[in-house]
Scaffold this motif. Sequence first.
Motif, short mmCIF file in Angstrom:
data_model
loop_
_atom_site.label_atom_id
_atom_site.label_comp_id
_atom_site.label_asym_id
_atom_site.label_seq_id
_atom_site.Cartn_x
_atom_site.Cartn_y
_atom_site.Cartn_z
N GLN A 38 11.07 -0.47 -7.63
CA GLN A 38 11.38 0.83 -7.05
C GLN A 38 11.03 0.77 -5.56
O GLN A 38 9.91 0.44 -5.21
N THR A 39 12.01 1.10 -4.72
CA THR A 39 11.82 1.01 -3.28
C THR A 39 12.16 2.34 -2.63
O THR A 39 13.29 2.82 -2.76
N PRO A 40 11.21 2.95 -1.91
CA PRO A 40 11.51 4.19 -1.19
C PRO A 40 12.45 3.92 -0.01
O PRO A 40 12.33 2.90 0.66
N VAL A 41 13.39 4.84 0.19
CA VAL A 41 14.41 4.67 1.23
C VAL A 41 14.72 6.00 1.90
O VAL A 41 14.46 7.06 1.35
N ASN A 42 15.31 5.92 3.10
CA ASN A 42 15.88 7.08 3.76
C ASN A 42 17.30 7.24 3.25
O ASN A 42 18.08 6.30 3.30
N VAL A 43 17.64 8.43 2.75
CA VAL A 43 18.91 8.69 2.08
C VAL A 43 19.72 9.71 2.87
O VAL A 43 19.19 10.76 3.26
N PHE A 44 20.99 9.40 3.06
CA PHE A 44 21.90 10.32 3.74
C PHE A 44 23.13 10.50 2.87
O PHE A 44 23.79 9.52 2.53
N PRO A 45 23.46 11.74 2.47
CA PRO A 45 24.66 11.95 1.66
C PRO A 45 25.91 11.57 2.45
O PRO A 45 25.99 11.79 3.66
N ALA A 46 26.86 10.99 1.75
CA ALA A 46 28.15 10.63 2.32
C ALA A 46 29.23 11.28 1.46
O ALA A 46 28.94 11.83 0.39
N GLN A 47 30.48 11.18 1.88
CA GLN A 47 31.57 11.84 1.18
C GLN A 47 31.66 11.43 -0.30
O GLN A 47 31.83 12.27 -1.15
N ASP A 48 31.52 10.14 -0.59
CA ASP A 48 31.67 9.67 -1.96
C ASP A 48 30.43 8.98 -2.50
O ASP A 48 30.49 8.24 -3.46
N GLY A 90 0.77 -1.24 0.00
CA GLY A 90 0.00 0.00 0.00
C GLY A 90 0.80 1.28 0.00
O GLY A 90 0.87 1.99 -1.00
N LEU A 91 1.43 1.56 1.11
CA LEU A 91 2.08 2.85 1.31
C LEU A 91 3.20 3.13 0.31
O LEU A 91 3.35 4.26 -0.16
N ASN A 92 3.98 2.13 -0.04
CA ASN A 92 5.10 2.35 -0.96
C ASN A 92 4.66 2.88 -2.32
O ASN A 92 5.40 3.63 -2.95
N ARG A 93 3.48 2.51 -2.77
CA ARG A 93 3.00 3.00 -4.08
C ARG A 93 2.87 4.51 -4.09
O ARG A 93 3.20 5.16 -5.08
N ALA A 94 2.40 5.08 -3.00
CA ALA A 94 2.30 6.54 -2.91
C ALA A 94 3.65 7.17 -2.64
O ALA A 94 4.01 8.19 -3.23
N THR A 95 4.44 6.54 -1.77
CA THR A 95 5.73 7.08 -1.38
C THR A 95 6.70 7.14 -2.55
O THR A 95 7.49 8.07 -2.65
N VAL A 96 6.63 6.17 -3.46
CA VAL A 96 7.52 6.14 -4.62
C VAL A 96 7.38 7.40 -5.45
O VAL A 96 8.35 7.88 -6.03
N ARG A 97 6.20 7.99 -5.47
CA ARG A 97 5.97 9.21 -6.25
C ARG A 97 6.51 10.45 -5.53
O ARG A 97 6.95 11.39 -6.17
N LEU A 98 6.45 10.46 -4.22
CA LEU A 98 6.86 11.64 -3.44
C LEU A 98 8.33 11.62 -3.05
O LEU A 98 8.98 12.67 -3.03
N ALA A 99 8.85 10.47 -2.70
CA ALA A 99 10.20 10.35 -2.14
C ALA A 99 11.31 10.99 -2.98
O ALA A 99 12.20 11.61 -2.41
N PRO A 100 11.28 10.87 -4.31
CA PRO A 100 12.39 11.46 -5.07
C PRO A 100 12.50 12.97 -4.97
O PRO A 100 13.52 13.54 -5.30
N ARG A 101 11.45 13.63 -4.48
CA ARG A 101 11.47 15.09 -4.39
C ARG A 101 11.64 15.61 -2.96
O ARG A 101 11.85 16.80 -2.77
N LEU A 102 11.52 14.73 -1.98
CA LEU A 102 11.57 15.17 -0.59
C LEU A 102 12.96 15.02 0.00
O LEU A 102 13.66 14.04 -0.28
N PRO A 103 13.37 15.98 0.84
CA PRO A 103 14.69 15.87 1.46
C PRO A 103 14.77 14.65 2.37
O PRO A 103 13.83 14.33 3.08
N GLY A 104 15.91 13.96 2.31
CA GLY A 104 16.13 12.80 3.15
C GLY A 104 15.52 11.51 2.65
O GLY A 104 15.66 10.47 3.27
N LEU A 105 14.84 11.59 1.53
CA LEU A 105 14.22 10.40 0.95
C LEU A 105 14.68 10.20 -0.49
O LEU A 105 15.18 11.12 -1.13
N GLY A 106 14.47 9.01 -0.98
CA GLY A 106 14.80 8.69 -2.36
C GLY A 106 14.16 7.37 -2.73
O GLY A 106 13.49 6.73 -1.92
N VAL A 107 14.37 6.97 -3.97
CA VAL A 107 13.85 5.71 -4.47
C VAL A 107 15.00 4.94 -5.09
O VAL A 107 15.69 5.44 -5.97
N VAL A 108 15.20 3.72 -4.59
CA VAL A 108 16.20 2.82 -5.17
C VAL A 108 15.54 2.06 -6.31
O VAL A 108 14.49 1.45 -6.13
#
Length: 140
Positions: A44-54, A14-32
């Motif tokens: 496509q899987t929504p995830v919590n994203v944190f920038p790292a050095q490389d 359920g929830l991932n279907r909606a999140t996949v559309r929003l996550a790529p635009r929201l800070p701290g989120l993304g879609v793998v």
Amino acid sequence: MPIPRRIRRWNKVGLNRATVRLAPRLPGLGVVVHRGRRSGRVYQTPVNVFPAQDGYVLALTYGADTDWVKNVLAAGGCELRTRGRLMRLTSPRLFHDEQRVGIRPLERQILRAIGVADFLSLKTASADAAMSGDATESAG
């Protein structure tokens, strides 16, 4: 203990279907974007994203024993859609970090509260190419 398996199934349906559309635009989120190991199907899987050095660090809120993590490890990478960009990520590495180093304070507290201390680090393809001396590889 990461989020329980029962909730994982509900989110997947359920929830991932909606999140996949929003996550790529929201800070701290993304879609793998990854390919199934057996099916070859693109997921496509929504995830919590944190920038790292490389590259990036992804919080494994459902643990390391999920299909998407296994797919990314087996393929040696994935694509990540975040903040309106699509990037190729390589060199996946699982790690456990009880201190949650490199995670912003608010998210660190939330991850601590729900018992998440497993992460997946990935390098951006351009950073990985630069480290290997092949600066001609594209990031996306």
